[in-house]
Design an enzyme around this catalytic site. Sequence first.
Site, PDB file in Angstrom:
ATOM      1  N   CYS A   1      43.533  -2.072 116.272  1.00 32.65           N
ATOM      2  CA  CYS A   1      43.879  -0.994 115.061  1.00 32.65           C
ATOM      3  C   CYS A   1      45.026  -1.116 114.465  1.00 32.65           C
ATOM      4  O   CYS A   1      45.954  -0.239 115.500  1.00 32.65           O
ATOM      5  CB  CYS A   1      43.118   0.290 115.732  1.00 32.65           C
ATOM      6  SG  CYS A   1      43.498   1.650 114.346  1.00 32.65           S
TER       7      CYS A   1
ATOM      8  N   CYS B   1      46.394   2.630 114.111  1.00 29.74           N
ATOM      9  CA  CYS B   1      46.527   3.499 115.568  1.00 29.74           C
ATOM     10  C   CYS B   1      47.836   2.884 116.297  1.00 29.74           C
ATOM     11  O   CYS B   1      48.762   3.596 116.779  1.00 29.74           O
ATOM     12  CB  CYS B   1      45.533   3.388 116.515  1.00 29.74           C
ATOM     13  SG  CYS B   1      43.840   3.160 115.845  1.00 29.74           S
ATOM     14  N   ASP B   2      48.137   1.647 116.345  1.00 29.68           N
ATOM     15  CA  ASP B   2      48.971   0.872 117.426  1.00 29.68           C
ATOM     16  C   ASP B   2      50.304   0.210 116.528  1.00 29.68           C
ATOM     17  O   ASP B   2      51.312   0.039 117.128  1.00 29.68           O
ATOM     18  CB  ASP B   2      48.361  -0.178 117.934  1.00 29.68           C
ATOM     19  CG  ASP B   2      47.200   0.541 118.925  1.00 29.68           C
ATOM     20  OD1 ASP B   2      47.480   1.751 119.323  1.00 29.68           O
ATOM     21  OD2 ASP B   2      46.468  -0.391 119.396  1.00 29.68           O
TER      22      ASP B   2
END
Length: 312
Positions: free
Chosen positions: A138, A141-142
């Site tokens: 992701c 997300c990261d």
Amino acid sequence: MKEKEVVVIGSGPAGYTASIYLSRAMLNPLLFEGFNAGGTVGGQLMTTGLVENFPGFQDGIDGQTLMTQIRRQAINCGVECVTSDILSVKKEGENFILSDGNEEKYSAKSLIIATGSLAKRLDLESEKKFWTKGISACAVCDGGLPIFRNKILAVIGGGDSAIEEAVYLTKFAQKVYLIHRRDELRASKIMQKHLRQNPKIETLLSKIPVEFYGENLLAGIKLKDTKTQEISTLQVSGCFEAIGNVPNTKFFKDLIKLDENGYVIVDENNMTNISGIFAAGDVMSPQYRQAIIAAGNGAKAALACEKWILNK
Ligand code: NAP
């Protein structure tokens, strides 16, 4: 037989949020958190590092901590959590009968399915070593984490998600390689246009990862050319896999209507084609896959379910 007004299945942000709303509506929900059928209890956030885009945490919050706190919040609200996988759901008269393989069965007037989806993985032995240490599924997300900033990164996949992730990563990265196994991309034309217009992305076609390497953190990928079988190495500090997701709908496929990719089809009130069964989160939404959207969606399904129970 344990009888309930409503049972929630799934322990990601959608499931816990739905159960918090249902509990506050005095419906005493039972929540099946899963065990191992749909991945980790707590969902995909349990394997995500720092979450910087979930509102309420000025310095971000570790995915695991976020899910632990949401779970505690649900329990504090009176939600009864059961750590087992639902293995079958049947409609009997007005009720749904659920079994987790144990002797005791459960009967519910309504259900909220929030079983999420699992990111497909390449399934290489070396992938396990570097998961969360350079490999992620992701970018949103990261991608902004310090270990990826101003670094050379790779994205695996040739679909819309892969391009979306690659384009997103160029905000932080020095350069991004998009690596695809065939000599043509699967992605839509418009996404391919975004790709071509981005000077920070270089596309490598007909290549598949065969090994990830590094010390503690990822340092590179060994790639095999799918046409010549030649092996090459590519030094990258991060690799984002975007090779598709699989919804966790195996146990409902004979009961409710799914789309051609296995995602639950819902109406504007998050209700499935079966009256009394609602769905929320990634299991019904392949496009966004964000914790905040799943949580909001869980709240919506719970409110719709409450209304449905009241009007029954
Ligand atoms: P997808 O369309 O299924 O693409 C998955 C990609 O991963 C394909 O290119 C596939 O290669 C590759 N792949 C699969 N298994 C692999 C493996 N083991 N090794 C290497 N490569 C592998 O999935 P998606 O990109 O997540 O998209 C899912 C749906 O959401 C699509 O309908 C998409 O249009 C939609 N979506 C839309 C947007 C947007 O419009 N902005 C953004 C994201 C997603 P092959 O091509 O060779 O099969």
